[in-house]
Write a protein that holds these residues in place. Sequence first.
Motif, short mmCIF file in Angstrom:
data_model
loop_
_atom_site.label_atom_id
_atom_site.label_comp_id
_atom_site.label_asym_id
_atom_site.label_seq_id
_atom_site.Cartn_x
_atom_site.Cartn_y
_atom_site.Cartn_z
N LYS A 116 -48.48 -89.52 -22.11
CA LYS A 116 -47.57 -89.56 -23.27
C LYS A 116 -46.14 -89.97 -22.88
N ASP A 117 -45.14 -89.11 -23.15
CA ASP A 117 -43.75 -89.51 -22.87
C ASP A 117 -43.40 -89.38 -21.38
N LYS A 118 -44.39 -89.03 -20.57
CA LYS A 118 -44.14 -88.94 -19.13
C LYS A 118 -44.58 -90.22 -18.41
N MET A 119 -44.84 -91.25 -19.19
CA MET A 119 -45.32 -92.49 -18.60
C MET A 119 -44.29 -93.60 -18.75
N GLU A 157 -46.07 -95.67 -29.06
CA GLU A 157 -46.31 -94.71 -30.14
C GLU A 157 -46.47 -93.29 -29.61
N ARG A 158 -46.97 -93.20 -28.39
CA ARG A 158 -47.18 -91.87 -27.80
C ARG A 158 -45.97 -91.40 -27.01
N GLY A 159 -44.90 -92.18 -27.04
CA GLY A 159 -43.66 -91.73 -26.43
C GLY A 159 -43.37 -92.28 -25.06
N ALA A 160 -44.23 -93.16 -24.56
CA ALA A 160 -43.99 -93.71 -23.22
C ALA A 160 -42.73 -94.56 -23.20
N PHE A 161 -42.14 -94.69 -22.03
CA PHE A 161 -40.99 -95.57 -21.85
C PHE A 161 -41.53 -96.96 -21.52
N ALA A 192 -50.85 -114.98 -18.91
CA ALA A 192 -51.12 -116.10 -19.81
C ALA A 192 -51.91 -115.72 -21.05
N ASN A 193 -52.18 -114.43 -21.25
CA ASN A 193 -52.80 -114.07 -22.53
C ASN A 193 -52.14 -112.82 -23.10
N THR A 194 -52.69 -112.29 -24.17
CA THR A 194 -51.98 -111.21 -24.88
C THR A 194 -52.51 -109.83 -24.52
N ASP A 195 -53.39 -109.73 -23.52
CA ASP A 195 -53.85 -108.42 -23.08
C ASP A 195 -52.63 -107.58 -22.70
N GLY A 196 -52.67 -106.30 -23.00
CA GLY A 196 -51.56 -105.42 -22.67
C GLY A 196 -50.67 -105.12 -23.87
N ALA A 197 -50.59 -106.06 -24.82
CA ALA A 197 -49.69 -105.86 -25.97
C ALA A 197 -50.12 -104.66 -26.81
N GLU A 198 -51.42 -104.58 -27.12
CA GLU A 198 -51.93 -103.45 -27.90
C GLU A 198 -51.75 -102.15 -27.13
N GLY A 199 -52.01 -102.22 -25.85
CA GLY A 199 -51.93 -101.03 -25.00
C GLY A 199 -50.52 -100.50 -24.90
N ILE A 200 -49.56 -101.41 -24.77
CA ILE A 200 -48.17 -100.93 -24.62
C ILE A 200 -47.64 -100.47 -25.97
N LYS A 201 -48.18 -101.06 -27.04
CA LYS A 201 -47.79 -100.60 -28.38
C LYS A 201 -48.24 -99.15 -28.57
N ARG A 202 -49.47 -98.90 -28.21
CA ARG A 202 -49.98 -97.54 -28.35
C ARG A 202 -49.24 -96.58 -27.41
N LEU A 237 -56.78 -101.26 -22.08
CA LEU A 237 -57.52 -100.00 -21.93
C LEU A 237 -56.87 -99.07 -20.90
N THR A 238 -56.34 -99.63 -19.83
CA THR A 238 -55.64 -98.76 -18.87
C THR A 238 -54.40 -98.15 -19.51
N PHE A 239 -53.65 -98.96 -20.26
CA PHE A 239 -52.45 -98.43 -20.94
C PHE A 239 -52.84 -97.39 -21.99
N ASP A 240 -53.90 -97.67 -22.72
CA ASP A 240 -54.31 -96.74 -23.78
C ASP A 240 -54.69 -95.38 -23.19
N THR A 241 -55.55 -95.41 -22.17
CA THR A 241 -56.02 -94.13 -21.62
C THR A 241 -54.91 -93.41 -20.84
N ALA A 242 -54.07 -94.17 -20.16
CA ALA A 242 -52.98 -93.54 -19.39
C ALA A 242 -51.98 -92.89 -20.34
N SER A 243 -51.64 -93.57 -21.42
CA SER A 243 -50.64 -93.00 -22.33
C SER A 243 -51.22 -91.83 -23.12
#
Lengths: 188, 272
Positions: free
Chosen positions: A118-121, A142-146, A129-139, A108-114
């Motif tokens: 966008k591409d300025k992030m 998609e929005r142009g983040a590095f 130990a879990n998969t939290d963050g994967a969806e967020g960094i994927k999104r 959620l932090t990655f989603d809202t921040a990106s």
Amino acid sequence: MSNYKAVVIGGSAGSFPLVVKILSSLPKNYPFPVFLALHRLKHIRNGFVEALSLKSNIPVIEPHDKEVIKPGIAYLAPSNYHMYVELGNTIALSTEDMVKYSRPSIDLTFDTASYIYKDKMVGVIVSGANTDGAEGIKRSKERGAFTIAQNPDEATIKTMPDAAIKAAEMDKILSIDEICKFLVSIAN
Amino acid sequence: MELEIDIIDIRKLVNTIKMVYGFDFGEYALSSFKRRLARIIEVYKFDNMADLIEKVRVDKPFYELFLKEVTVNTTEMFRDPSMWKKLKETVFPVVKDYSTIRIWHSACSTGEEVYSMAIALKEAGLYEKARIFASDINEDVIAKALEGKYPARNMELNGFNYEKFEGKLKLNHYFKSTGDYVFMDQDLLRNVTFRKFDLVQGDQTMRFDIILCRNVLIYFNLPLQDQIVGKFAKCTSQGGFLALGSKETIAWCKSVDNYNTFSLEEKIYQRK
């Protein structure tokens, strides 16, 4: 100076010494805000921010709801809250249900921040130990983040960087030392 | 992760609801509101925002349901035990000699906070003189609060919080277990009145000595937070208390001048 406006770091088990290392390598007056979405012991409110502050060159704070975002400050998601980057250059907190058993949720932090930066992030996923963050960094991607994942071979627990790499093609897969160097380099 | 929702569609929805029902979501904090919408779209299987907007517009019962789904009801007993401890150790001594202690849970959700307060008051010997008013915008959660039936799996955390609060007994003294659920001792509700109440549009005519509004303001933008804290200031007795969530603050509200900070750490403010 680069075009970036924000750095977002997600981590869980095994990430604490890595985040300490990153914070101690950043220069004082770092030109961007740094958002730290880190899993933490539930219901232990005190101690974490103090521990992260010890070696950090920039102030580390747990923001209040609707706090104005400033460069050169590390914002740690508070215990038992999700941390969102909100319109109007502020941080919003939320007690909505846990996501992937986590509150704070890295996704959620990655989603809202990106959504805002966008591409300025720059988004970084380190040990966990879990998969939290994967969806967020994927999104974010998609929005142009590095996007950067810690090299899973080096991570204490590689599930999280592995999941990030699987979810989206990372711009870089780096060791923690290289991540530090990179984050310093974008400030120059 | 949920569907991506366009901010233009959110504005359309907000305008539609404002026009048809007179309720203004325009001052809700965007990120959480957006997530709630995404969740509703997923749960009720809408294809897109346009369909949701149309359904809300023409179907009043669905709109009522929508209102309930949009609000966040996450809660725990003795959430932030240190706040409850502070209440017990520093706020209760101030109000203990009042003839009546008037308390308002301004967004009581499923009631965990109300039972926590009742237990804390009982253990402090103050329950008999307390009059507790508990309200929420969502009558479904009020019904749950009245029933006092909670999943047994939640009681581990609730009990952990109660221990940190340093309660006098064991939390299980206050409920009966039957398999997957526990039932709270209904005697704890003897001095409690529940009512549906909308914090944003409602006018509170009663006066209170302690108001709890924990983790509600976070879902609003600053102007609306300001407006609601202003309302609280009007219905708090002189020397009365306002308790917010641990990361909420009135620092940016106009009515900050009406309050002294009683506990910065626990976000307890005292009306001047």
